[in-house]
Write a protein that holds these residues in place. Sequence first.
Motif, PDB file in Angstrom:
ATOM      1  N   UNK A   1       7.823  69.421 -36.945  1.00 10.93           N
ATOM      2  CA  UNK A   1       7.392  67.996 -36.343  1.00 10.93           C
ATOM      3  C   UNK A   1       6.155  68.005 -36.759  1.00 10.93           C
TER       4      UNK A   1
ATOM      5  N   UNK B   1       6.713  76.815 -30.831  1.00  9.47           N
ATOM      6  CA  UNK B   1       6.181  76.468 -32.277  1.00  9.47           C
ATOM      7  C   UNK B   1       6.652  75.088 -32.637  1.00  9.47           C
ATOM      8  N   UNK B   2       5.729  74.184 -32.336  1.00 11.81           N
ATOM      9  CA  UNK B   2       5.780  72.631 -32.646  1.00 11.81           C
ATOM     10  C   UNK B   2       4.384  72.184 -32.931  1.00 11.81           C
ATOM     11  N   UNK B   3       3.929  72.215 -34.152  1.00 10.48           N
ATOM     12  CA  UNK B   3       2.831  71.685 -34.520  1.00 10.48           C
ATOM     13  C   UNK B   3       2.592  70.033 -34.424  1.00 10.48           C
ATOM     14  N   UNK B   4       3.618  69.425 -34.067  1.00  4.86           N
ATOM     15  CA  UNK B   4       3.378  68.164 -33.943  1.00  4.86           C
ATOM     16  C   UNK B   4       3.050  67.700 -32.619  1.00  4.86           C
ATOM     17  N   UNK B   5       3.173  68.695 -31.472  1.00  2.00           N
ATOM     18  CA  UNK B   5       3.151  68.225 -30.292  1.00  2.00           C
ATOM     19  C   UNK B   5       1.792  67.571 -29.768  1.00  2.00           C
TER      20      UNK B   5
ATOM     21  N   UNK C   1      11.613  71.425 -33.636  1.00  4.61           N
ATOM     22  CA  UNK C   1      10.206  71.531 -33.277  1.00  4.61           C
ATOM     23  C   UNK C   1       9.333  72.025 -34.242  1.00  4.61           C
TER      24      UNK C   1
END
Lengths: 577, 90
Positions: free
Chosen positions: B11, A449-453, B8
Amino acid sequence: MSGPSGDKLIYVDMTDQSVEIRDFPEEWKLLGGRGLSAKILLAECDPTCDALGPDNVLVMAPGVLAGTAAPTSGRLSVGGKSPLTGGIKEANTGGQPGQHLAKLGYRGIVVKGQPADADKRYAIEVNAEGVQVVAADDHKGKWNYALCMDLHGQYPKTASFITCGPAGEMQLTGASVATTDQDNRYPARHAARGGLGAVMGSKGLKYVAVDPGKASVRQAADREKFGELCKEYTKGYLAGPQMFKTGTSSVVPVANMLHTFPYKNRVEGQSPDASTLEGARINESFETRGGQMHNCMTGCIVKCSNIVHDAEGEYKTSALEFETLTLLGANCAVASWEDVADMDRLCDEVGLDTIETGGAIAVLMDAGQMEWGDADAMRKLIAEIPEGTDRGTAIGNGAVATGKFTGHHRVPEARGQAIPAWDPRPLKATGVCYCTSAMGADHTAGLIVNPGLAPDQFAWEAQKVQLLNAVCDTSGFCQFLQPSLDDIRAFFGALYGEEVTREAIHDQGWQCLEDEWEFNRKAGFTAADDKMADCLGQDAVGAEGAKVVFDVPDDIIQAVFKRMPAQEDLFTAKASG
Amino acid sequence: MPTVLIPPPYRGPTQGTGEVEVEGGDVLGSLEDVDRKFPGFLAQVVNEDGAVLPFVKLFKNGDQLDVAEALRTPVGGDDEIEVLAAIAGG
C-alpha cells in the motif's frame, strides 16, 4: 468438568538450590506465557535490581494452550529483567519444552537467587516424579550442540531441554536461551532477544531437562467444541495460502523491494545481494544436499522451519530465518546464504541472538574495524566470543556495547536493543512499536508492514498490534499461525468451558502491556526513553526521490500509552511477528 | 465492478488504499488499472518481463490462481482479485 485443573508453578531458589511447588492460582487460568511472566515479574522482581544479580527473576512459562491439541500452540515464553535494555523482557521460542512442561501440569518455572559460588553449574530436572536441582559442573562451558548431545545420552529419549550456552555463562547481554526442537532434538530454537541467556547464566543454571514421560495431552472442559475448533482451524489454515511453508527466508525479496532489507549498518535499505540471500536458494539446496521444511514442535501445522545441510549433505543448522539472513547477511554486506548459515550455527552453539550479534558486527564494520562482507573474519569473531577477548566480549554484549568499544556513534537501536530487519524508516508505524514497546526494538512485540499507512493511524495500529501480539504470546500460539483475538478467545472459552468475551480478551492484552510498562516505569524509564536512535532520524533510505527517515512526532508516540476504544479490527486482525 | 484487494505491504504506492475498483477484462488488465491510478503498484507484482514475481500469490474470489495462467485469467462482474505476499520476522 472445568478444563485443566491442579496446575502448579515451580519455584527454584538458586541460592540454596531449593525447590517449592505451588498451586497455580485459579484466577490466573487464562494467564500463560508472556502475560504470566509479566504478572510474576511485576509482583516479585524489583525493577531496579541488577539484572545479573540475585534479585532478578527468570520465568519460563508455556502458553495457556500449550500441551493441548490446539495447532501450533506450544510456545514457551522466557521472561526477566533484561540486562541489555534494563527493562522487562519476554523472548518467545518454539521447540518441545513448552509442550512438555504443560503436559506435566506445570504452568511455569520461576527461578530466583544466585549460587554463592559463581563457578558452580546446576540443572533443573522436571518429570512425572517431581522437580529437583542437580549439579551440572561437568557441563560447564559446553557449547549448546555438544551439551545437548551429552544430555540426550543422559536422559530418556522423551526429554527436551532448555539450555544456556557459553555466552550466557559469561553473562554477555546478547546471550540467548536455547530450546530443543522436535525432529532432531537439536538446540536450534532460541528465546533470543534481550540477553535472557545471561540471566540464566547469572543463576548458574546450565540447563533444564523436561521429561514428560507418558504424560498425555491436556483435555478441554468442552472437548467436543475444542476438538471442532482444532479441526476447523487446521482445515482453514491448510486450505489457505500457507505463506510461511517455504520459511521466513522467503520474505527476503519482498523486504528488499520495500527497502527494509538493510545493507551496511542500515546506510541503505536494499542489498545488491538479495538474490543470493533469499530463501529460494536455500530451498533449492534441499534437492542436492538434503534438508527440508519441518515443524519445530509437536502439533505445528505452519512448518516454517528449514533444516539446512552443508555441501556434503550433513546437517548444518536450523532454522535459517529472515532476520538472521538480514542482520548477519545483508547488514554486514555478506552475499552468501551459506556463510550466514555458518554464522547462524555458531550463534546457536555459543548461545547468542543473531539479530543483536549481526547488529553489533555491522557497527564494528561501520567503525572500520572489519572489512564489509568478510565472512571468514565474522566466523572467527563469533567463535572467539567464548574465549573472552575484548572484541568478542563487546560483540557478545550487543550493538550499543560495540558502539562504545569502537567509539562509533552510528548504532541503530531503540532502548539499547539492535533494530531488527524491519526498518522503522519505510515502516514508520513499526518504528512507533519499537519506541513504545516495553520490549524495545523487537518486531515480535509489534510489526506493521504497511508503508502506505497514514500518520493519524500510527498510534492505533501500534497499540492494536502490540495488544494482539501480547495475547498471542500469552496463549502459546505461534504468531506465524496468525490467530486473531476472536480465534484465541474461542479456544480459551472451549478449554475452560466458559465464554471469554471480546471485552475480557481486550482487557487481558491491555493488562499485559500495562504490567510491562509499569515495570519499566519503576525501573526508571521515562518518556525521554521512548525514542529511536538519532541515526535513523538522519540517514534516509528508500527509492530515489522518495527517501525517508524516522520522523514520527512525540505526540503520536505517546498516544500509544493511552488505552483507545476497541475497533472491530482489533478482534479480527491477525497476529504477525 | 471487479475489485483488486491490496495487501498492507503493497500500500505504499496506493497511499494506504486497500481496495481499488477496476474495469476488469483479465487479471493483468485489472492490475494495470490499479497502476494507472497509483503508479508504482504494478512493479510490486509483475517483473520487467511481464511475469508474476515469484514471491507473489494471486487469488480470484478466494481461489489461488496458477502462476502460469494467472495474468490471463478473465475478470468481470463482482470478482475480487487479491494479491498476497509473505511477511514474517523469524
